[in-house]
Write an enzyme that holds these catalytic residues in place. Sequence first.
Site, PDB file in Angstrom:
ATOM      1  N   CYS A  44      49.241  46.380 107.367  1.00 56.53           N
ATOM      2  CA  CYS A  44      49.851  46.544 106.054  1.00 56.53           C
ATOM      3  C   CYS A  44      48.829  46.176 104.980  1.00 56.53           C
ATOM      4  O   CYS A  44      48.226  45.108 105.031  1.00 56.53           O
ATOM      5  CB  CYS A  44      51.091  45.668 105.945  1.00 56.53           C
ATOM      6  SG  CYS A  44      51.892  45.743 104.322  1.00 56.53           S
ATOM      7  N   CYS A  47      50.132  42.784 103.052  1.00 61.08           N
ATOM      8  CA  CYS A  47      50.201  41.442 103.653  1.00 61.08           C
ATOM      9  C   CYS A  47      49.356  41.283 104.918  1.00 61.08           C
ATOM     10  O   CYS A  47      49.343  40.210 105.508  1.00 61.08           O
ATOM     11  CB  CYS A  47      51.647  41.072 103.962  1.00 61.08           C
ATOM     12  SG  CYS A  47      52.384  42.035 105.306  1.00 61.08           S
ATOM     13  N   CYS A  62      50.976  66.835 110.225  1.00 60.53           N
ATOM     14  CA  CYS A  62      51.910  66.666 109.103  1.00 60.53           C
ATOM     15  C   CYS A  62      51.215  66.291 107.799  1.00 60.53           C
ATOM     16  O   CYS A  62      51.832  66.335 106.742  1.00 60.53           O
ATOM     17  CB  CYS A  62      52.990  65.646 109.446  1.00 60.53           C
ATOM     18  SG  CYS A  62      52.424  63.923 109.488  1.00 60.53           S
ATOM     19  N   CYS A  93      57.421  47.469 106.013  1.00 64.05           N
ATOM     20  CA  CYS A  93      56.819  46.284 106.625  1.00 64.05           C
ATOM     21  C   CYS A  93      57.872  45.181 106.666  1.00 64.05           C
ATOM     22  O   CYS A  93      58.512  44.881 105.657  1.00 64.05           O
ATOM     23  CB  CYS A  93      55.608  45.836 105.806  1.00 64.05           C
ATOM     24  SG  CYS A  93      54.873  44.294 106.397  1.00 64.05           S
ATOM     25  N   CYS A  96      56.624  41.951 104.232  1.00 62.86           N
ATOM     26  CA  CYS A  96      56.555  41.991 102.762  1.00 62.86           C
ATOM     27  C   CYS A  96      57.399  43.099 102.146  1.00 62.86           C
ATOM     28  O   CYS A  96      57.390  43.271 100.939  1.00 62.86           O
ATOM     29  CB  CYS A  96      55.115  42.111 102.301  1.00 62.86           C
ATOM     30  SG  CYS A  96      54.381  43.733 102.657  1.00 62.86           S
ATOM     31  N   HIS A  99      56.932  49.772 101.429  1.00 61.77           N
ATOM     32  CA  HIS A  99      57.231  51.109 101.932  1.00 61.77           C
ATOM     33  C   HIS A  99      55.978  51.626 102.632  1.00 61.77           C
ATOM     34  O   HIS A  99      54.885  51.603 102.071  1.00 61.77           O
ATOM     35  CB  HIS A  99      57.606  52.045 100.775  1.00 61.77           C
ATOM     36  CG  HIS A  99      57.655  53.481 101.167  1.00 61.77           C
ATOM     37  ND1 HIS A  99      58.693  54.014 101.903  1.00 61.77           N
ATOM     38  CD2 HIS A  99      56.788  54.502 100.945  1.00 61.77           C
ATOM     39  CE1 HIS A  99      58.462  55.306 102.106  1.00 61.77           C
ATOM     40  NE2 HIS A  99      57.309  55.617 101.522  1.00 61.77           N
ATOM     41  N   HIS A 102      57.790  57.220 106.991  1.00 68.94           N
ATOM     42  CA  HIS A 102      59.039  57.560 107.676  1.00 68.94           C
ATOM     43  C   HIS A 102      58.783  57.747 109.168  1.00 68.94           C
ATOM     44  O   HIS A 102      57.651  58.008 109.580  1.00 68.94           O
ATOM     45  CB  HIS A 102      59.630  58.850 107.094  1.00 68.94           C
ATOM     46  CG  HIS A 102      60.116  58.672 105.702  1.00 68.94           C
ATOM     47  ND1 HIS A 102      59.287  58.811 104.611  1.00 68.94           N
ATOM     48  CD2 HIS A 102      61.343  58.350 105.219  1.00 68.94           C
ATOM     49  CE1 HIS A 102      59.988  58.575 103.504  1.00 68.94           C
ATOM     50  NE2 HIS A 102      61.233  58.302 103.843  1.00 68.94           N
ATOM     51  N   ASP A 106      60.794  63.395 116.775  1.00 70.58           N
ATOM     52  CA  ASP A 106      60.235  64.616 117.364  1.00 70.58           C
ATOM     53  C   ASP A 106      58.795  64.424 117.850  1.00 70.58           C
ATOM     54  O   ASP A 106      58.020  65.365 117.914  1.00 70.58           O
ATOM     55  CB  ASP A 106      60.304  65.766 116.359  1.00 70.58           C
ATOM     56  CG  ASP A 106      59.514  65.490 115.082  1.00 70.58           C
ATOM     57  OD1 ASP A 106      58.910  64.398 114.958  1.00 70.58           O
ATOM     58  OD2 ASP A 106      59.504  66.362 114.203  1.00 70.58           O
ATOM     59  N   ARG A 114      57.575  59.780 115.980  1.00 74.13           N
ATOM     60  CA  ARG A 114      56.436  60.201 115.159  1.00 74.13           C
ATOM     61  C   ARG A 114      56.535  59.441 113.839  1.00 74.13           C
ATOM     62  O   ARG A 114      57.316  59.773 112.972  1.00 74.13           O
ATOM     63  CB  ARG A 114      56.467  61.706 114.905  1.00 74.13           C
ATOM     64  CG  ARG A 114      55.361  62.201 113.984  1.00 74.13           C
ATOM     65  CD  ARG A 114      55.345  63.720 113.867  1.00 74.13           C
ATOM     66  NE  ARG A 114      56.613  64.295 113.477  1.00 74.13           N
ATOM     67  CZ  ARG A 114      56.959  64.629 112.216  1.00 74.13           C
ATOM     68  NH1 ARG A 114      56.106  64.436 111.222  1.00 74.13           N
ATOM     69  NH2 ARG A 114      58.139  65.169 111.971  1.00 74.13           N
ATOM     70  N   CYS A 116      55.105  58.822 110.465  1.00 78.73           N
ATOM     71  CA  CYS A 116      54.223  59.414 109.457  1.00 78.73           C
ATOM     72  C   CYS A 116      54.037  58.372 108.366  1.00 78.73           C
ATOM     73  O   CYS A 116      54.973  58.067 107.629  1.00 78.73           O
ATOM     74  CB  CYS A 116      54.827  60.688 108.888  1.00 78.73           C
ATOM     75  SG  CYS A 116      54.827  62.029 110.064  1.00 78.73           S
TER      76      CYS A 116
END
Length: 127
Positions: A44, A47, A62, A93, A96, A99, A102, A106, A114, A116
Amino acid sequence: MVKDEQEWQGLLTELAFQVTRKGATERPFTGTLLHNKEQGMYHCVCCDLPLFSSVSKFDSGCGWPSFDKIAESRVVTFVRDQSHNMERIEVRCSQCDAHLGHVFNDGPTDTGERYCINSAALGFTAE
């Protein structure tokens, strides 16, 4: 780990701040870690919590770094995301609340996952 918005802005690049603290997404195929082939650990950017091993990284096509599993259980939390008229699972995470990206069901390996993940949300430490 609790910091206010001003502290995060002082610690992160503008893109990393927008992605990790505001839930933005970097443009596909632009991330610095997308084509990284080195062995090591992805952590991350906020943090430094280890999140993904390079062993679990694969090219999903992707536009974002993709992984088929997390480094350890409980390093991420999952949040139902219904934004943009889609049903997705957001990955954050667990230490902390940054974001990260996602996860989808699949994936091409036996995990079926998966992840991403935005490059801007990750740091990398080579072995």
